[in-house]
Write a protein that holds these residues in place. Structure first.
Motif, mmCIF file in Angstrom:
data_model
loop_
_atom_site.group_PDB
_atom_site.id
_atom_site.type_symbol
_atom_site.label_atom_id
_atom_site.label_comp_id
_atom_site.label_asym_id
_atom_site.label_seq_id
_atom_site.Cartn_x
_atom_site.Cartn_y
_atom_site.Cartn_z
ATOM 1 N N VAL A 195 0.830 -1.207 0.000
ATOM 2 C CA VAL A 195 0.000 0.000 0.000
ATOM 3 C C VAL A 195 0.863 1.256 0.000
ATOM 4 C CG1 VAL A 195 -0.199 0.018 2.538
ATOM 5 C CG2 VAL A 195 -1.937 1.148 1.137
ATOM 6 N N VAL A 196 2.005 1.216 0.703
ATOM 7 C CA VAL A 196 2.923 2.366 0.724
ATOM 8 C C VAL A 196 3.607 2.510 -0.629
ATOM 9 C CG1 VAL A 196 5.012 3.306 1.769
ATOM 10 C CG2 VAL A 196 3.279 2.219 3.201
ATOM 11 N N ALA A 197 4.044 1.373 -1.182
ATOM 12 C CA ALA A 197 4.744 1.413 -2.477
ATOM 13 C C ALA A 197 3.850 1.999 -3.564
ATOM 14 C CB ALA A 197 5.202 0.011 -2.856
ATOM 15 N N ARG A 198 2.589 1.572 -3.593
ATOM 16 C CA ARG A 198 1.699 2.047 -4.658
ATOM 17 C C ARG A 198 1.346 3.526 -4.477
ATOM 18 N NH1 ARG A 198 0.346 -1.595 -8.164
ATOM 19 N NH2 ARG A 198 0.505 -3.806 -7.644
ATOM 20 N N GLN A 199 1.250 4.000 -3.237
ATOM 21 C CA GLN A 199 0.960 5.422 -3.027
ATOM 22 C C GLN A 199 2.151 6.289 -3.427
ATOM 23 O OE1 GLN A 199 -2.000 6.914 -2.258
ATOM 24 N NE2 GLN A 199 -0.778 8.688 -2.860
ATOM 25 N N ILE A 200 3.364 5.821 -3.143
ATOM 26 C CA ILE A 200 4.557 6.564 -3.576
ATOM 27 C C ILE A 200 4.593 6.645 -5.101
ATOM 28 C CG2 ILE A 200 7.078 6.498 -3.680
ATOM 29 C CD1 ILE A 200 7.083 5.299 -0.888
ATOM 30 N N PHE A 201 4.297 5.524 -5.765
ATOM 31 C CA PHE A 201 4.331 5.488 -7.227
ATOM 32 C C PHE A 201 3.270 6.412 -7.819
ATOM 33 C CE2 PHE A 201 3.212 3.662 -11.371
ATOM 34 C CZ PHE A 201 4.468 3.597 -11.964
ATOM 35 N N ALA A 202 2.093 6.500 -7.159
ATOM 36 C CA ALA A 202 0.992 7.317 -7.688
ATOM 37 C C ALA A 202 1.169 8.802 -7.398
ATOM 38 C CB ALA A 202 -0.329 6.834 -7.087
ATOM 39 N N SER A 203 2.098 9.168 -6.539
ATOM 40 C CA SER A 203 2.249 10.564 -6.131
ATOM 41 C C SER A 203 2.694 11.440 -7.298
ATOM 42 C CB SER A 203 3.264 10.667 -4.986
ATOM 43 O OG SER A 203 3.479 12.023 -4.648
ATOM 44 N N ARG A 204 1.984 12.554 -7.497
ATOM 45 C CA ARG A 204 2.387 13.524 -8.527
ATOM 46 C C ARG A 204 3.515 14.421 -8.030
ATOM 47 N NH1 ARG A 204 -3.458 15.965 -9.248
ATOM 48 N NH2 ARG A 204 -3.243 15.646 -7.004
ATOM 49 N N THR A 205 3.687 14.477 -6.705
ATOM 50 C CA THR A 205 4.790 15.244 -6.116
ATOM 51 C C THR A 205 6.003 14.328 -5.987
ATOM 52 O OG1 THR A 205 3.157 16.461 -4.805
ATOM 53 C CG2 THR A 205 5.475 16.672 -4.166
ATOM 54 N N PRO A 206 7.205 14.775 -6.373
ATOM 55 C CA PRO A 206 8.396 13.940 -6.216
ATOM 56 C C PRO A 206 8.593 13.504 -4.773
ATOM 57 C CG PRO A 206 8.873 15.838 -7.596
ATOM 58 C CD PRO A 206 7.509 16.067 -7.035
ATOM 59 N N VAL A 207 8.929 12.216 -4.583
ATOM 60 C CA VAL A 207 9.072 11.644 -3.242
ATOM 61 C C VAL A 207 10.504 11.155 -3.040
ATOM 62 C CG1 VAL A 207 8.316 9.819 -1.662
ATOM 63 C CG2 VAL A 207 6.657 10.936 -3.171
ATOM 64 N N ILE A 208 11.099 11.555 -1.899
ATOM 65 C CA ILE A 208 12.416 11.069 -1.492
ATOM 66 C C ILE A 208 12.215 10.112 -0.321
ATOM 67 C CG2 ILE A 208 14.686 11.677 -0.582
ATOM 68 C CD1 ILE A 208 14.391 14.406 -1.864
ATOM 69 N N SER A 209 12.779 8.911 -0.441
ATOM 70 C CA SER A 209 12.685 7.920 0.625
ATOM 71 C C SER A 209 13.969 7.953 1.451
ATOM 72 C CB SER A 209 12.476 6.518 0.027
ATOM 73 O OG SER A 209 12.568 5.535 1.028
ATOM 74 N N GLY A 210 13.825 8.179 2.760
ATOM 75 C CA GLY A 210 14.975 8.163 3.670
ATOM 76 C C GLY A 210 14.649 7.259 4.848
ATOM 77 N N VAL A 211 14.835 5.960 4.656
ATOM 78 C CA VAL A 211 14.428 4.968 5.655
ATOM 79 C C VAL A 211 15.659 4.284 6.229
ATOM 80 C CG1 VAL A 211 13.065 2.898 6.102
ATOM 81 C CG2 VAL A 211 12.269 4.592 4.426
ATOM 82 N N GLY A 212 15.812 4.334 7.548
ATOM 83 C CA GLY A 212 16.879 3.591 8.213
ATOM 84 C C GLY A 212 18.242 4.192 7.993
ATOM 85 N N HIS A 213 19.243 3.299 7.968
ATOM 86 C CA HIS A 213 20.630 3.691 7.771
ATOM 87 C C HIS A 213 21.116 3.193 6.409
ATOM 88 C CE1 HIS A 213 20.545 5.074 11.825
ATOM 89 N NE2 HIS A 213 20.362 3.853 12.333
ATOM 90 N N GLU A 214 22.379 3.410 6.111
ATOM 91 C CA GLU A 214 22.943 3.095 4.798
ATOM 92 C C GLU A 214 22.674 1.650 4.353
ATOM 93 O OE1 GLU A 214 24.522 3.394 1.247
ATOM 94 O OE2 GLU A 214 24.488 5.126 2.569
ATOM 95 N N PRO A 215 22.867 0.628 5.191
ATOM 96 C CA PRO A 215 22.664 -0.745 4.693
ATOM 97 C C PRO A 215 21.195 -1.112 4.517
ATOM 98 C CG PRO A 215 24.061 -0.702 6.675
ATOM 99 C CD PRO A 215 23.389 0.626 6.564
ATOM 100 N N ASP A 216 20.277 -0.393 5.171
ATOM 101 C CA ASP A 216 18.866 -0.761 5.122
ATOM 102 C C ASP A 216 18.273 -0.414 3.764
ATOM 103 O OD1 ASP A 216 18.929 -1.530 7.831
ATOM 104 O OD2 ASP A 216 18.682 0.556 8.452
ATOM 105 N N VAL A 217 17.559 -1.372 3.168
ATOM 106 C CA VAL A 217 16.903 -1.149 1.876
ATOM 107 C C VAL A 217 15.469 -1.646 1.999
ATOM 108 C CG1 VAL A 217 16.880 -1.665 -0.581
ATOM 109 C CG2 VAL A 217 19.058 -1.455 0.614
ATOM 110 N N THR A 218 14.514 -0.821 1.595
ATOM 111 C CA THR A 218 13.102 -1.181 1.647
ATOM 112 C C THR A 218 12.478 -1.047 0.262
ATOM 113 O OG1 THR A 218 12.389 1.079 2.132
ATOM 114 C CG2 THR A 218 12.969 -0.328 4.015
ATOM 115 N N ILE A 219 11.255 -1.575 0.135
ATOM 116 C CA ILE A 219 10.515 -1.449 -1.123
ATOM 117 C C ILE A 219 10.275 0.022 -1.446
ATOM 118 C CG2 ILE A 219 8.330 -1.956 -2.275
ATOM 119 C CD1 ILE A 219 10.081 -4.407 -1.980
ATOM 120 N N ALA A 220 10.051 0.829 -0.416
ATOM 121 C CA ALA A 220 9.833 2.264 -0.643
ATOM 122 C C ALA A 220 11.026 2.905 -1.333
ATOM 123 C CB ALA A 220 9.558 2.959 0.695
#
Length: 463
Positions: free
Chosen positions: A218-243
């Motif tokens: 649900v988060v991934a699809r809302q980010i993709f649908a956003s007309r405003t540019p979105v920057i994802s800053g989750v966790g630290h350098e090694p952490d990678v998420t779908i967002a």
């Protein structure tokens, strides 16, 4: 009775250790259970036990493997341990040597992560073609994160350090736990309608369970649908998420996200001043070049103008008149000295000199003639400018006349006009033109085309 071989304790423990080493089952297995007696040794090793309802197994994780552990293990944690069974020969006991440890259920989370990542990737949601550029001079930034904690404070502090004129608006949401993903998606949707330059979504570091809300579809699809540019800053350098994969830009940390979203005012001002100097220098060079061109053209016009030509001729004529006057004066003086009796001749010469001098004022007539000539040239130029339009109009009339003649010919050849004259056009059932009775039979159905319509008829008799 043969005497039995006697072994040392070390030998027995070594033989048992070899038996464990030679057995494939013990060399690579996964064990699940509850952790107890956890000791983080100053050497970097971790000593602990793993147990279930009826048994306990001692275990150790050496420093080289422990450096990759992504969470702090505590008594009571349910874990899955990947490693091997071996014998600690000095203590005479077997134990589990851990190579990797995960929280119980983390393996399922990784599997869900990979499955969702593969599914969204196949849909094209990670493609660069859909990534929106981050506005280079954004000043109105929206942030979707928790209202407490260091993340929002770090973002605000770092953003305003780079640019004191930036505006930060927070949309407070849960970032972990039940319902967090839905709150994050709703917050993104709300901020997408508020006209921000950029939206930052993120949180601080943590385990995969802590970050899981950012791995929800649900988060991934809302980010993709956003007309405003979105920057994802989750966790630290090694952490990678779908967002991170779906966002228009991924930052290693929330602080780094603020640096990507906000431009440096000092760098901007410095660059602006540099551009100003460059423009001023370019303007000066352009002005100097234009000034030289004007001076060059002015000099050329001065040399080629009729007025300059007239002045040059007038000057030459004046010089010749002066020279002639001087020569005549010399001649008159010489003649008077040699031939005093030539007074009459001298008088004639003086009259001739007066006549030459009288020609000089007549130069005005010459100037007037030149002006008349220039006016005639200008008139011819103006006439020539109008001729293309006249020629075009003449050519258009010729084309219209030719088109009219062609239309008349086509009208004369028109089949409809022939029909109007009493002729008809006959076709059989297949639509082929009937030009002769040959090939017709009684009972055949024909279509007759007249000027005002068509009729169907059947062949009754062929004559």
């Amino acid at each position: 009775m043969p005497e039995k071989k006697i072994y040392t304790v070390s030998a027995v423990n070594h033989i048992i250790s070899s038996m464990f080493s030679d057995e494939d089952f013990f060399s690579s297995l996964a064990v699940t259970g509850e952790v107890s007696n956890v000791v983080y040794h100053r050497s970097g090793h971790i000593y602990f036990s793993v147990k279930d309802a009826s048994s306990v197994l001692p275990a150790v994780m050496f420093r080289s493997a422990a450096s990759g552990l992504k969470f702090k293990m505590n008594d009571g944690d349910q874990v899955v341990i990947y490693g091997s069974i071996g014998v600690y020969e000095q203590g005479g006991r077997y134990q589990l040597y851990a190579r990797r440890i995960e929280r119980a259920g983390v393996g399922d989370l990784y599997q869900r992560f990979e499955e969702l990542k593969k599914s969204l990737s196949e849909e094209g949601m990670f493609d660069e073609a859909y990534k929106q550029p981050i506005p280079p001079y954004g000043l109105n930034i929206g942030v979707v994160t928790a209202p407490t904690g260091a993340v929002i404070h770090d973002i605000i502090r770092n953003a305003r350090r780079r640019n004191p004129h930036v505006s930060i608006t927070l949309c407070p949401v849960k970032v972990q736990g039940e319902g967090a993903a839905e709150e994050i998606a709703t917050g993104l949707a709300r901020m997408d309608t508020m006209g921000f330059d950029t939206i930052i979504v993120g949180r601080g570091g943590g385990s995969i369970e802590d970050l899981w809300a950012f791995n929800e579809e649900v988060v991934a699809r809302q980010i993709f649908a956003s007309r405003t540019p979105v920057i994802s800053g989750v966790g630290h350098e090694p952490d990678v998420t779908i967002a991170d994969f779906v966002a228009d830009k991924r930052a290693s940390t929330p602080t780094a996200a603020a640096e990507l979203a906000v431009f440096s005012y000092d760098e901007f001002a410095s660059g602006l001043n540099e551009k100003k100097q460059q423009m001023a220098h370019a303007f000066y060079l352009k002005a100097e070049r234009v000034k030289r061109e004007i001076e060059r053209d002015r000099g050329m016009l001065a040399r080629l103008s009729p007025e300059a030509r007239v002045r040059s001729l007038y000057q030459r004529l004046s010089e010749k008149a002066d020279a002639l006057d001087q020569a005549m004066q010399v001649k008159i003086s010489s003649t008077r000295e040699k031939l005093p009796r030539q007074a009459v001749y001298t008088s004639c010469m003086e009259r001739a000199l007066s006549a030459v001098r009288g020609r000089i004022p007549r130069q005005a007539v010459f100037n007037s003639a030149i002006d008349t000539r220039l006016s005639n040239v200008r008139a011819r130029v103006k006439l020539a400018e109008g001729r293309p339009a006249e020629l075009m109009e003449k050519r258009l009339l010729e084309r219209k006349s030719s088109l009219g003649r062609t239309a008349a010919v086509l009208d004369g050849l028109s089949p409809l006009k022939k029909l109007a004259s009493g002729y008809s056009y006959v076709t059989d059932e297949a639509g082929h033109n009937v030009k002769s009775v040959t090939g017709l039979s009684e009972g055949d159905l024909l279509s007759v085309r007249l000027s005002d319509g068509s009729v169907k008829t059947r062949v009754e008799e062929i004559g």
